[in-house]
Design a protein around this motif. Sequence first.
Motif, PDB file in Angstrom:
ATOM      1  N   GLY C 270       0.814  -1.211   0.000  1.00 55.71           N
ATOM      2  CA  GLY C 270       0.000   0.000   0.000  1.00 55.71           C
ATOM      3  C   GLY C 270       0.844   1.256   0.000  1.00 55.71           C
ATOM      4  N   ASP C 272       2.834   4.469  -1.705  1.00 60.67           N
ATOM      5  CA  ASP C 272       2.651   5.320  -2.867  1.00 60.67           C
ATOM      6  C   ASP C 272       3.753   5.015  -3.878  1.00 60.67           C
ATOM      7  OD1 ASP C 272       0.705   6.311  -1.325  1.00 60.67           O
ATOM      8  OD2 ASP C 272       1.597   8.298  -1.019  1.00 60.67           O
ATOM      9  N   ALA C 275       7.167   6.580  -3.150  1.00 63.36           N
ATOM     10  CA  ALA C 275       7.795   6.352  -1.842  1.00 63.36           C
ATOM     11  C   ALA C 275       9.138   5.662  -2.000  1.00 63.36           C
ATOM     12  CB  ALA C 275       6.869   5.501  -0.965  1.00 63.36           C
ATOM     13  N   ASP C 276      10.160   6.109  -1.235  1.00 55.49           N
ATOM     14  CA  ASP C 276      11.466   5.455  -1.218  1.00 55.49           C
ATOM     15  C   ASP C 276      11.673   4.641   0.055  1.00 55.49           C
ATOM     16  OD1 ASP C 276      12.224   6.615  -3.652  1.00 55.49           O
ATOM     17  OD2 ASP C 276      12.744   8.488  -2.620  1.00 55.49           O
ATOM     18  N   PHE C 277      10.913   4.987   1.092  1.00 60.01           N
ATOM     19  CA  PHE C 277      11.019   4.285   2.361  1.00 60.01           C
ATOM     20  C   PHE C 277       9.643   3.804   2.798  1.00 60.01           C
ATOM     21  CE2 PHE C 277      14.723   6.956   2.138  1.00 60.01           C
ATOM     22  CZ  PHE C 277      15.727   6.141   2.625  1.00 60.01           C
ATOM     23  N   CYS C 278       9.618   2.693   3.535  1.00 60.47           N
ATOM     24  CA  CYS C 278       8.357   2.124   3.999  1.00 60.47           C
ATOM     25  C   CYS C 278       7.735   3.057   5.032  1.00 60.47           C
ATOM     26  CB  CYS C 278       8.599   0.749   4.618  1.00 60.47           C
ATOM     27  SG  CYS C 278       7.168   0.078   5.449  1.00 60.47           S
ATOM     28  N   LYS C 279       6.454   3.316   4.899  1.00 63.41           N
ATOM     29  CA  LYS C 279       5.830   4.259   5.825  1.00 63.41           C
ATOM     30  C   LYS C 279       5.481   3.620   7.159  1.00 63.41           C
ATOM     31  CE  LYS C 279       1.229   3.700   3.842  1.00 63.41           C
ATOM     32  NZ  LYS C 279       0.054   4.348   3.308  1.00 63.41           N
ATOM     33  N   TYR C 280       5.581   2.269   7.233  1.00 61.13           N
ATOM     34  CA  TYR C 280       5.237   1.595   8.482  1.00 61.13           C
ATOM     35  C   TYR C 280       6.472   1.319   9.335  1.00 61.13           C
ATOM     36  CZ  TYR C 280       0.824   1.006   6.116  1.00 61.13           C
ATOM     37  OH  TYR C 280      -0.341   1.249   5.455  1.00 61.13           O
ATOM     38  N   CYS C 281       7.609   0.895   8.680  1.00 61.55           N
ATOM     39  CA  CYS C 281       8.791   0.542   9.475  1.00 61.55           C
ATOM     40  C   CYS C 281       9.999   1.425   9.149  1.00 61.55           C
ATOM     41  CB  CYS C 281       9.152  -0.931   9.274  1.00 61.55           C
ATOM     42  SG  CYS C 281       9.831  -1.281   7.644  1.00 61.55           S
ATOM     43  N   GLY C 282       9.915   2.259   8.139  1.00 60.67           N
ATOM     44  CA  GLY C 282      11.019   3.154   7.817  1.00 60.67           C
ATOM     45  C   GLY C 282      12.134   2.511   7.000  1.00 60.67           C
TER      46      GLY C 282
END
Lengths: 289, 289, 289, 289
Positions: C270, C272, C275-282
Amino acid sequence: MQASKSRKTRVNYNTGEHLSAWRETLNSIIFGAETRAGKLFDIVLIIAISLSVLAVMLSSVEAFYQQYSWVFFYTEWGFTLLFTCEYILRLFAVRQPRLYARSFYGIIDLLSILPTYIGLLFPGIKYMLIIRILRLLRIFRIFKLAEYVDEAETLMTALKNSSQKILVFLYAVLTLSIVFGSLLYVIEGSASGFTSIPKSVYWAIVTLTTVGYGDIAPQTPLGQIIAAGIMIMGYGIIAVPTGIYSAELIKSYQPAKVSNEACPSCGKIGHDTDADFCKYCGGALEEIE
Amino acid sequence: MQASKSRKTRVNYNTGEHLSAWRETLNSIIFGAETRAGKLFDIVLIIAISLSVLAVMLSSVEAFYQQYSWVFFYTEWGFTLLFTCEYILRLFAVRQPRLYARSFYGIIDLLSILPTYIGLLFPGIKYMLIIRILRLLRIFRIFKLAEYVDEAETLMTALKNSSQKILVFLYAVLTLSIVFGSLLYVIEGSASGFTSIPKSVYWAIVTLTTVGYGDIAPQTPLGQIIAAGIMIMGYGIIAVPTGIYSAELIKSYQPAKVSNEACPSCGKIGHDTDADFCKYCGGALEEIE
Amino acid sequence: MQASKSRKTRVNYNTGEHLSAWRETLNSIIFGAETRAGKLFDIVLIIAISLSVLAVMLSSVEAFYQQYSWVFFYTEWGFTLLFTCEYILRLFAVRQPRLYARSFYGIIDLLSILPTYIGLLFPGIKYMLIIRILRLLRIFRIFKLAEYVDEAETLMTALKNSSQKILVFLYAVLTLSIVFGSLLYVIEGSASGFTSIPKSVYWAIVTLTTVGYGDIAPQTPLGQIIAAGIMIMGYGIIAVPTGIYSAELIKSYQPAKVSNEACPSCGKIGHDTDADFCKYCGGALEEIE
Amino acid sequence: MQASKSRKTRVNYNTGEHLSAWRETLNSIIFGAETRAGKLFDIVLIIAISLSVLAVMLSSVEAFYQQYSWVFFYTEWGFTLLFTCEYILRLFAVRQPRLYARSFYGIIDLLSILPTYIGLLFPGIKYMLIIRILRLLRIFRIFKLAEYVDEAETLMTALKNSSQKILVFLYAVLTLSIVFGSLLYVIEGSASGFTSIPKSVYWAIVTLTTVGYGDIAPQTPLGQIIAAGIMIMGYGIIAVPTGIYSAELIKSYQPAKVSNEACPSCGKIGHDTDADFCKYCGGALEEIE
């Protein structure tokens, strides 16, 4: 906001003036639905209106009328006298009789009793008693169907906002119908039922709106080709009002974003409702709302 | 922006050249609506056009024509001569007569007088005088109904933007009608009214657009099954132009975009792409694009 | 992206294999539109197809057929032999004859010549030569109407994406038609034209889709009340396919925002597309695309 | 979520209680589709239902009935006895028979066998066996067409959400039909087929919904003018349900919101409201809400 505004509009002929005690009681019974008597009055009224509308509809059926003509005669006069009394009581109990008499419901209430009296002179008119059905709109208020009133107002607001576009569209539809109707009159002539331009315009409207009765239909190859063009046009341009209304409704679901206050420093407008400073000159905006 | 562009287009045959004083006056009366004489001229013209259209429509009704044929004869020639004078005056008073003669209104003005003259040779043609109704489109300009013109242009812009999609759709509708019309011709034959392929294609269009005259209708079970398929198809694919047009109109309502740069002073985001200062703290924003 | 994919699909039966020099030339004339000869061939073909379709349509008109039956006979056989030669040449010049023969255009090309031969046994069949009209779809390719092909594909993609919803809708329409058709059969009986359940179902479809031929119409009060219900239902549920398709088209106008790559660190999806980094774990995301 | 909720609702009459071993087996065969026997049972059932519906439809065709009346007699009783056994077995094998009997499928299962028995007293009723077609809705569950069930539920949810608006709209359509129907009755009278107010209201519905049978059609000029108004109104207000439903469906497609907090590490914005880490630099985001 919508709902409160409408509620205000609805009762504004019943505010302001002080009434004597018993007129106040009468007022709460006839116009209110909060007291027990008021609710009972409303329910009796709805039943009376429904029965009266049913009676008008059935009295127009030949088979019923011939057998029960006297029943219909007494029902009609009974209900009319009843509603006449009610109308006089309303005028008497309401705070601002003139405003009531000119309000939407006031006019409907009057139109609901007139046809019987006028019917003494012009018999056919009495069937217009059917207009009483509009009095049933009160049903929404009585049963506290406020949500429905709100929904109706959302629909009406979107309709009002798109009314200019829809008028332009209707003007286009009418012009197309007149031009194409006349064309078909010239091509087809009386043999196929296109006996005059007004009748051909009627046919063009029947065709363009995709109703298609078939009482008049083109018979010549050229007439049928043009008719096919009108049909495809009608099938396609139904997209126009639908698009207008859909876009308007979708817009009404999204909150207003842009305020119409001008910046006190530079005078420009188009600021967001949450803006504290002007986005063009950086000057402080006055508090909005 | 839309409106200004259209206003420019509408008057561009009336700009540039200098005219002598009295031609200037004539120009302002005939083409303008700012002076008192200009407004009067326009109102008289609208009344004349309306009466003339009404006369054409009524003259096609047999009952009226037989009784008042001479009235219609004089009205028709009277209005035609009047509009001929007006057309000549327009050509004379306008700054660029050639551009006017080729413009939309110039062509309509000419077409509004020709049918009477051609009618001397081909009597049926005279009913095409009804095209005068298009001259009434000027009504929008005269009464400063600029908003309506704007609305009409929003609708037309959306229509132009979606015209490629709509042409593809119409091509598909026509191809379907030809293929299914021929199929029904083979299945039904002349007995049910499917006397030729062109007539069967006409029937297919009548059915697919949900007009449904009923002058031709399938009688065999197989024909009725295929007809039911065509109807359901027509009922379903009306969604296509509607969807195209709705999507286009909604797109045209979309507000100016929001940038995703944060304010360097307060760090907040959500500024419009045309903002120069932060709307929350008033600090200068970096140049965006 | 859409367009390139479709262009690939369209020519994939004409790639890969090497051909001898003169078959290569034949291939570029028949399948290509880049050379002068290729363009000429295409234009001649389009004219031949159009004339042939016109001949089929006119040959079905009794008046024409009786006078010019021999003309139609020779035209039909002439065009059929011409298109047969063309079909054989296509099979010969194409790189992958089997793929071509099974492709959409290959099948249409074959179906465009068969009816004349089958017509020797079953005369009525020859009118299905009208299917040649589908060959005209090539017109889009020849005249480089790539934009139209793109538009058509946007429409088709939205149609495919909403096909499940539309199938559910059609299933509901058919079930409603069968249940209400049977109900009307029981209520009305043969006297009003409801002679059997299949015919009543046909009537229900005619009514629900708002076509309304009027060849069958309810006569009893109860039948008319239920029919009125079906009409209002049909008038209302036309909103369903329109809503589905509008929503789908509007969605297709907004760019895809969410990638379906999972985060290599936590496995969640999920993100975008930018996005370059995971929004849940960074954790860093792998390069997408 | 939608799907799981619906699956729960569908089986809740089959949970809770423990059954003896062989009733458990029977339950898994009749209600389940996981075992081989269960799948076979479902497939046999679907074929039986389809054949039975086909038999009912064909038995109403006079030509077939006269020749094969005994076949239809045995088929009808055969299928009815079969489905009666099945219904009794279902009641016996299900965990909560009362809940099943009152559930949607339980009622349909009962209604699918009753008409044959009632048909002994009232012969016409037996055609209502057609209601068996609703049993086919189970087809979606059996063939794991879960996506279709989901699509259907999206459509139903949007329909439920807009049901208040649609009811308001239908109330308006009915009121308009009654008022305009009565008006046409007064204007046209019996000569044109407007024999009573109920019949005129039926005509108004036929016209407003653009069905247009043409069995009743106005003949007087005034009647045709008003009819043209009703048609244009009907053509225009079809935009209302379509707009409502489109807006509702589009709303249900809206993706999760984007927060307007900037990342404390890199200052970029556009993070989803559920994001814990910045998607551009991987830094931790402050707690939002």
